[in-house]
Design a protein around this motif. Structure first.
Motif, mmCIF file in Angstrom:
data_model
loop_
_atom_site.group_PDB
_atom_site.id
_atom_site.type_symbol
_atom_site.label_atom_id
_atom_site.label_comp_id
_atom_site.label_asym_id
_atom_site.label_seq_id
_atom_site.Cartn_x
_atom_site.Cartn_y
_atom_site.Cartn_z
ATOM 1 N N VAL A 241 0.835 -1.201 0.000
ATOM 2 C CA VAL A 241 0.000 0.000 0.000
ATOM 3 C C VAL A 241 0.870 1.251 0.000
ATOM 4 O O VAL A 241 0.576 2.241 -0.677
ATOM 5 N N PHE B 190 -4.918 -1.173 -7.834
ATOM 6 C CA PHE B 190 -4.866 -1.272 -6.380
ATOM 7 C C PHE B 190 -6.085 -2.032 -5.849
ATOM 8 O O PHE B 190 -5.975 -2.928 -5.000
ATOM 9 N N LEU C 172 -6.282 -4.740 -2.047
ATOM 10 C CA LEU C 172 -5.684 -3.969 -0.957
ATOM 11 C C LEU C 172 -6.701 -2.998 -0.376
ATOM 12 O O LEU C 172 -7.667 -2.591 -1.039
ATOM 13 N N GLU D 200 -7.601 0.736 1.308
ATOM 14 C CA GLU D 200 -7.104 2.098 1.265
ATOM 15 C C GLU D 200 -6.736 2.595 2.650
ATOM 16 O O GLU D 200 -7.348 2.214 3.653
ATOM 17 N N THR E 142 -4.084 7.280 0.810
ATOM 18 C CA THR E 142 -4.595 6.902 -0.511
ATOM 19 C C THR E 142 -5.747 7.805 -0.921
ATOM 20 O O THR E 142 -5.790 8.330 -2.044
#
Length: 740
Positions: free
Chosen positions: A229, A255, A260, A262, A266
């Motif tokens: 991340v 992403f 993944l 956040e 992000t």
């Protein structure tokens, strides 16, 4: 008792001479015992036997010379010492200092460097990483890295590869640095995420967004690595910062595809990018998701988005985001208030800025002086000069001291509404405060005095500038430049200049500004009178700008001979005229039929001036195309000029005349003019003019060839010139040709 078994006979190994050297054991001497016979030297045909040649002993390397804890020798022993004493080198290990010093002494990869490296038994990977990291030459580092990799049983570690990538990146070889991951994979050590993170950080610092996306694509698709991340955030932030929002959103889709979750960073990176692109609704949708899935945005998140919107001048989006911040219950801090007030004042919304300013003071927050300055500038720009003065009084009452920018805004505003006396009092306050006035402080007062016709105050202001220790001539030159922007004030500027000249306030730069302004309002005679003053003066001689400005004035007065003499004078002094002077002189010479001189000026302009006129460049193209003796190709060049928006000037038609007369015949030129007439590239009146010019140029060319032939055979003494061989503008043509 059984007898003890006899011990096995020992086998002695004898080495005859030197053992064969290898990479790990370069030289191995034989043992003490050897049965190698030493044969006596054979006699030579020319005399007795020569003594055997002995190989010189290798110099002993004392590594204490490269030890940071062992100081270098002093005195005579220090002569020829090879140790490096720089601070960066002394931080290295002794062997690393030895290798780096060898690179420094030889400066390139050569046999001497290989000899120094051969004295070392082995170079381990950590030492390779240390040396490569300390180098700044990418070629030397790459060669040493490759040499170390050829050692027997050696294998680079990750630290060595990373050091090579850092070295290549520092030296600007970013494409080579990107190939380090391919080198790792080829040498049996597949790259990890760390290597890509190094390259991403390096490209992000340099602002190379497309290169980062290329690395990201290689990482996921070629090496099948999934970034963390943190690395995803770093990639998206770099893409947003470099203006590649579309690529950043595509990375965000990858992403999500990788499963993944956040983080707050992000959401904020994408929200800032959307705000910068003006997509406020999508940014607010991201904030809603952040609020539902993670946490509520804080004041720092809103500050970052407001700054992005304010940088693009999107005030409506800022106000919309401000309302969203109030709905979230986030209390703005000093930075948010200052940012909003400044942006609203610069965008012409002073009323909303004042409202936020009052709210800021009501909350007891510390108001920066820059906020007062932005409000004063906004009020003056909005024509509310009285409110600006009241705000200045409020600022002083709050314990602030106004800076020069605030005084400049108020003085300019007061002068614009005709309150010159109030502006003068404010100017005096500025000097009492110990502030040094600038041109922006003085210029509004000077302009107001000129508009009211008060020459005495202008002279007094010029004297005051000198008393303050400011450059008087520079300020007055800028003042005249400001005046001549408006054509109706140019003659007033001339009157003020005459008055200032009587008091000794004049310079060459002021003359140049006035000559340029007078030419702009078609007052060439007054400009020429100023030029004559400069020529007779001993202190203010014309410079290159003066001649460049006066050449068009002479041409406006139909005095081409003097214009050419000014051009020749500039060439004698190694000065180059301006593009405007070149264009006006070429146009004038074409009108009187001096085609050869005009084309010489065209070539001189393109040789000495950057970004010369496009019509001059096309003129040389037309001359080159005329060599093909094809009128259609020449007309095609003119059509291209018209498509590109380049004007068809006289010099282009003169180039057609000269080119066809020189390389083909006059019939081809007439054919080209007829084709241009059919395609409406030439009017009927101009067609007749250029036909006559073609005949005249053909006569001159023929007469020139005849005179050249007579001079070649020595018969010019028998030639009696008639009026048919003389032309009215021969002197001007000769003047230009002599300099060309």
């Amino acid at each position: 008792m059984a007898s003890k078994a006899p011990a096995a006979a020992r086998k002695f190994y004898f080495y005859y001479g030197h053992r064969r050297p290898s990479q790990n054991r370069p030289v191995v001497r034989g043992g003490v015992f050897t049965n190698r016979a030493i044969l006596p030297p054979l006699p030579t045909p020319s005399g007795p036997a020569l003594p055997p040649r002995r190989r010189p002993a290798a110099p002993v390397v004392d590594f204490r010379d490269w030890d940071p804890d062992h100081p270098p020798p002093l005195g005579p022993a220090a002569v020829g010492a090879t140790s490096s004493s720089s601070a960066a080198a002394r931080a290295l290990s002794p062997v690393a200092r030895y290798i780096c010093d060898s690179f420094r002494r030889h400066g390139r990869w050569c046999p001497a460097v290989l000899l120094d490296l051969g004295r070392l038994r082995r170079v381990p990977p950590d030492l390779v990483a240390e040396v490569v990291k300390a180098q700044s030459d990418p070629v030397l580092s790459s060669r040493f890295f490759h040499w170390a990799g050829k050692q027997k049983g050696y294998r680079h570690n990750y630290a060595a590869y990373n050091a090579l990538a850092y070295c290549l990146g520092r030296s600007g070889s970013h494409r080579a640095a990107d190939q380090v991951v391919e080198v790792m994979d080829a040498q049996g050590r597949p790259p990890s995420e760390k290597q890509f993170e190094i390259l991403v950080r390096m490209h992000a610092d340099a602002g190379r967004g497309l290169r980062i996306y290329h690395l990201f694509d290689k990482m996921r698709n070629k090496f099948k690595l999934t970034p963390r991340v943190f690395l995803y955030n770093r990639i998206m932030e770099a893409l947003v910062r470099t203006g590649h929002l579309t690529l950043a959103l595509s990375v965000y889709r990858d992403f999500k595809a990788d499963g993944l979750k956040e983080e707050s960073v992000t959401f904020m990176v994408l929200a800032k990018g959307l705000c910068k692109d003006g997509r406020v609704e999508e940014a607010l949708e991201l904030l809603r998701r952040m609020r539902e899935e993670l946490c509520r945005p804080d004041v720092f998140a809103y500050t970052a988005m407001l700054k992005a919107l304010m940088g693009e001048g999107r005030l409506d989006g800022c106000l919309q985001l401000w309302e969203e911040m109030e709905k979230d219950g986030v209390q703005p801090d000093v930075m948010v208030y200052s940012l909003m007030v400044k942006g609203l004042c610069q965008g012409g919304r002073v009323g909303k800025g004042l409202e936020l300013f009052r709210e800021m003071k009501g909350r007891g927050l510390l108001v920066d002086r820059a906020v007062y300055g932005a409000l004063v500038d906004g009020l003056v720009a909005d024509g509310k000069i009285g409110e600006g003065c009241k705000l200045l009084q409020e600022m002083i009452a709050d314990g602030y001291r106004a800076d020069l920018g605030i005084y400049n805004s108020l003085i300019s505003g007061l002068c614009s509404v005709g309150k010159v006396e109030a502006a003068w009092k404010l100017f005096q306050i500025t000097m009492k405060e110990g502030l040094v006035p600038e041109f922006e402080t003085i210029n509004p007062l000077l302009v107001s005095y000129v508009e009211t016709g008060d020459t005495k105050k202008v002279l007094g202001m010029a004297g005051l500038i000198g008393e303050l220790g400011l450059p008087v001539t520079d300020h007055l030159k800028n003042f005249f430049s400001f005046l001549i922007v408006k054509d109706e004030q140019t003659l007033k500027a001339l009157e003020i200049f005459e008055a200032l000249k009587g008091k000794g306030f004049c310079s060459v730069s002021m003359y140049n500004v006035l000559i340029k302004g007078l030419h702009g309002i078609k007052e060439a005679r007054r400009a020429l009178s100023l030029f004559e003053e400069m020529t007779v003066s001993e202190d203010r001689k014309p410079d290159s700008l003066t001649y460049s400005y006066i050449i068009p004035c002479f041409i406006d007065e139909k005095d081409i001979t003097k214009a050419c003499s000014c051009y020749n004078k500039m060439k004698e002094l190694s000065w180059n005229p301006s593009i405007q002077a070149y264009c006006s002189l070429v146009k004038a010479l074409c009108k009187i039929g001096e085609i050869n001189a005009a084309l010489i000026l065209v070539k001189d302009c393109l040789a000495n001036v950057r970004n010369g006129p496009m019509e001059f460049k096309y003129t040389l193209t037309v001359l080159h195309v005329c060599k093909s003796r094809d009128a259609e190709k020449v007309v095609a060049v003119l059509s291209e000029m018209q498509e590109q928006g380049v004007p068809l000037e006289e010099v282009v038609y003169c180039a057609i005349i000269h080119g066809f007369v020189k390389y083909a015949s006059s019939e081809e030129a007439r054919k080209a003019f007829a084709m241009m007439r059919k395609q409406n590239l030439l009017t009927e009146a101009n067609s007749i003019i250029y036909q006559d010019m073609l005949d005249e140029h053909l006569k001159r060319t023929t007469a020139g060839l005849m005179l050249s032939g007579l001079k070649f055979f020595g018969l010019e003494s028998k030639l009696k010139l008639t009026d048919s061989l003389t032309y009215p503008s021969t002197e001007s043509c000769a003047a230009v040709v002599s300099s060309g």
